[in-house]
Design a protein around this motif. Structure first.
Motif, PDB file in Angstrom:
ATOM      1  N   PHE A 234      17.519  21.949  -3.053  1.00  0.00           N
ATOM      2  CA  PHE A 234      17.709  23.124  -3.902  1.00  0.00           C
ATOM      3  C   PHE A 234      17.705  24.377  -3.046  1.00  0.00           C
ATOM      4  O   PHE A 234      16.810  24.551  -2.208  1.00  0.00           O
ATOM      5  CB  PHE A 234      16.611  23.213  -4.972  1.00  0.00           C
ATOM      6  N   VAL A 242      13.978  18.804  -1.731  1.00  0.00           N
ATOM      7  CA  VAL A 242      13.063  18.734  -2.872  1.00  0.00           C
ATOM      8  C   VAL A 242      12.762  17.280  -3.233  1.00  0.00           C
ATOM      9  O   VAL A 242      11.767  16.990  -3.900  1.00  0.00           O
ATOM     10  CB  VAL A 242      13.613  19.482  -4.107  1.00  0.00           C
ATOM     11  N   TYR A 333       9.022  17.828  -4.427  1.00  0.00           N
ATOM     12  CA  TYR A 333       8.621  19.169  -4.851  1.00  0.00           C
ATOM     13  C   TYR A 333       9.103  19.317  -6.277  1.00  0.00           C
ATOM     14  O   TYR A 333      10.246  19.698  -6.528  1.00  0.00           O
ATOM     15  CB  TYR A 333       9.239  20.211  -3.918  1.00  0.00           C
ATOM     16  N   GLU A 336      11.092  22.653  -8.080  1.00  0.00           N
ATOM     17  CA  GLU A 336      12.461  22.924  -7.629  1.00  0.00           C
ATOM     18  C   GLU A 336      13.366  21.704  -7.807  1.00  0.00           C
ATOM     19  O   GLU A 336      14.583  21.854  -7.966  1.00  0.00           O
ATOM     20  CB  GLU A 336      12.454  23.401  -6.168  1.00  0.00           C
TER      21      GLU A 336
END
Length: 390
Positions: A234, A242, A333, A336
């Motif tokens: 991202f 991510v 993550y 995101e």
């Protein structure tokens, strides 16, 4: 362990994972940032000390003087670990004077800046026989003709100085699809006083992006390494990891280790490659000269790069190690990745079923840790505040 570890940049999960990787070994960690606002990484229970320094860019000389003053007051030199590109640039600029007070793996002043500079890195790669995307510079003759014949559309307008470009545009590159868009992108860069180059887009979806993560000792020899494969990033197509998995790709070692050793690199470094979907060849995209987004994944599969750095710098190097199998573990993550999935589906690059299937893998979370939950709650508070404002 008497030597402290000074971690620069704790308002992001890279600094957080670095603190954890050192703190679990009982190392005294010092979280340094220019503000106590939003630096959730410093909320880790493994943070021994947190201090506020002058801004590394707005008050650069004051920042350097601050570091020197702090280092001079310690009984033994601390190990200095930057967790953001801008910190790397400043340290590299003042490397020789900072090495009087800190233990820093890199000894060749200017090398970090060269590998972070897209133009200089491109030339280094060419000189050492490493493939890089075809590039056209703005001052070349027949510029637009070369774009049409060599680079072709769509292509990317890429900054020479990534941290500066990111700070101004909140994106890593401009993607353009025709001459008009190219002219508009070049005009934006010129207005922002950003030097750029134009590159061919290597064909292949985002899962054709790979990394070679390595530590090179003071003899510039690779002692620890592993490779990873991106699945999602991202912003999509030209962003940061991510959702990325550890994946053993021996060819990346053959290319990456040879290159880093030949240029005299020392310390941790990550080379990003893209595999050409048509030819299968790997092209060097960029080098991260500091601890990266994937640090918790690298730690979870058995290689703790911050600790490796600390131990060599303090005279107790760890035995060599590499990961030569597929563990199946992925870095995630979540926030995101949610935004990335939205955009992948919206543009038809992925389906929800493909995304759902991908989640059934063991995770290395960017922020969450059962044994150290406070940073995650601090991050959620920060995130909810931003969402309320929007």
């Amino acid at each position: 362990m008497k030597n402290k570890a000074v971690i620069l940049g704790c308002n992001y999960y890279i600094g957080l994972s670095t603190i954890r990787c050192l703190g679990i070994h009982g190392i005294h960690t010092v979280a340094v940032d220019y503000s106590d606002k939003d630096n959730y990484g410093a909320d880790s229970k493994y943070t021994s000390e947190r201090i506020i320094a002058p801004h590394y860019k707005e008050k650069k000389q004051e920042f350097i003087d601050f570091l020197k003053d702090y280092g001079s007051k310690q009984s033994v030199p601390p190990v200095l670990i930057p967790c953001h590109d801008s910190y790397v640039e400043v340290i590299d600029e003042h490397l020789n004077e900072l090495k009087k007070y800190y233990l820093i793996p890199q000894t060749n002043q200017g090398l970090w800046s060269r590998v972070m500079d897209k133009e200089a890195l491109h030339q280094l790669a060419v000189d050492h026989g490493v493939l890089v995307p075809e590039t056209v510079r703005l001052n070349e003759e027949n510029f637009f003709e070369k774009i049409e014949t060599i680079v072709k559309y769509p292509c990317i307008v890429k900054p020479i100085d990534s941290p500066s470009f990111m700070a101004k545009f909140r994106r890593k590159i401009f993607e353009v699809h025709n001459k008009q868009e190219l002219e508009e992108a070049l005009a934006k860069a010129k207005q922002a006083n950003e030097e750029v180059i134009v590159q061919r887009i290597i064909p292949g979806f985002d899962d054709h992006m790979y990394t070679f993560d390595a530590y090179l000792n003071q003899d510039s020899k690779v002692t620890h390494w592993l490779t990873c494969q991106k699945f999602r990033q991202f912003p999509i197509n030209f962003g940061a990891s991510v959702y990325t998995g550890q994946k053993y790709v021996p060819e990346l070692y053959e290319i990456g280790a040879k290159f880093l050793e030949e240029i005299g690199y020392k310390g941790f470094g990550e080379i990003e490659f893209k595999k050409d979907a048509e030819t299968g060849k790997f092209y060097l995209i960029e080098i991260n000269a500091r601890i990266t987004n994937l640090n918790n994944l690298l730690f979870k599969v058995g290689i703790n790069f911050p600790y490796i750095t600390y131990m060599e710098m303090t005279g107790n190097p760890l035995p060599p190690k590499s990961v030569k199998e597929d563990t199946g573990r992925v870095f995630w993550y979540g926030f995101e990745d949610m935004l990335a999935v939205r955009d992948y589906v919206r543009t038809g690059q992925l389906s929800y079923s493909q995304v759902l299937k991908s989640y059934f893998k063991p995770k290395a979370y960017a922020i969450w840790n059962w044994k150290d939950p406070k940073p995650a709650f601090s991050y959620l508070k920060l995130l909810s505040g931003k969402l309320r404002k929007k």
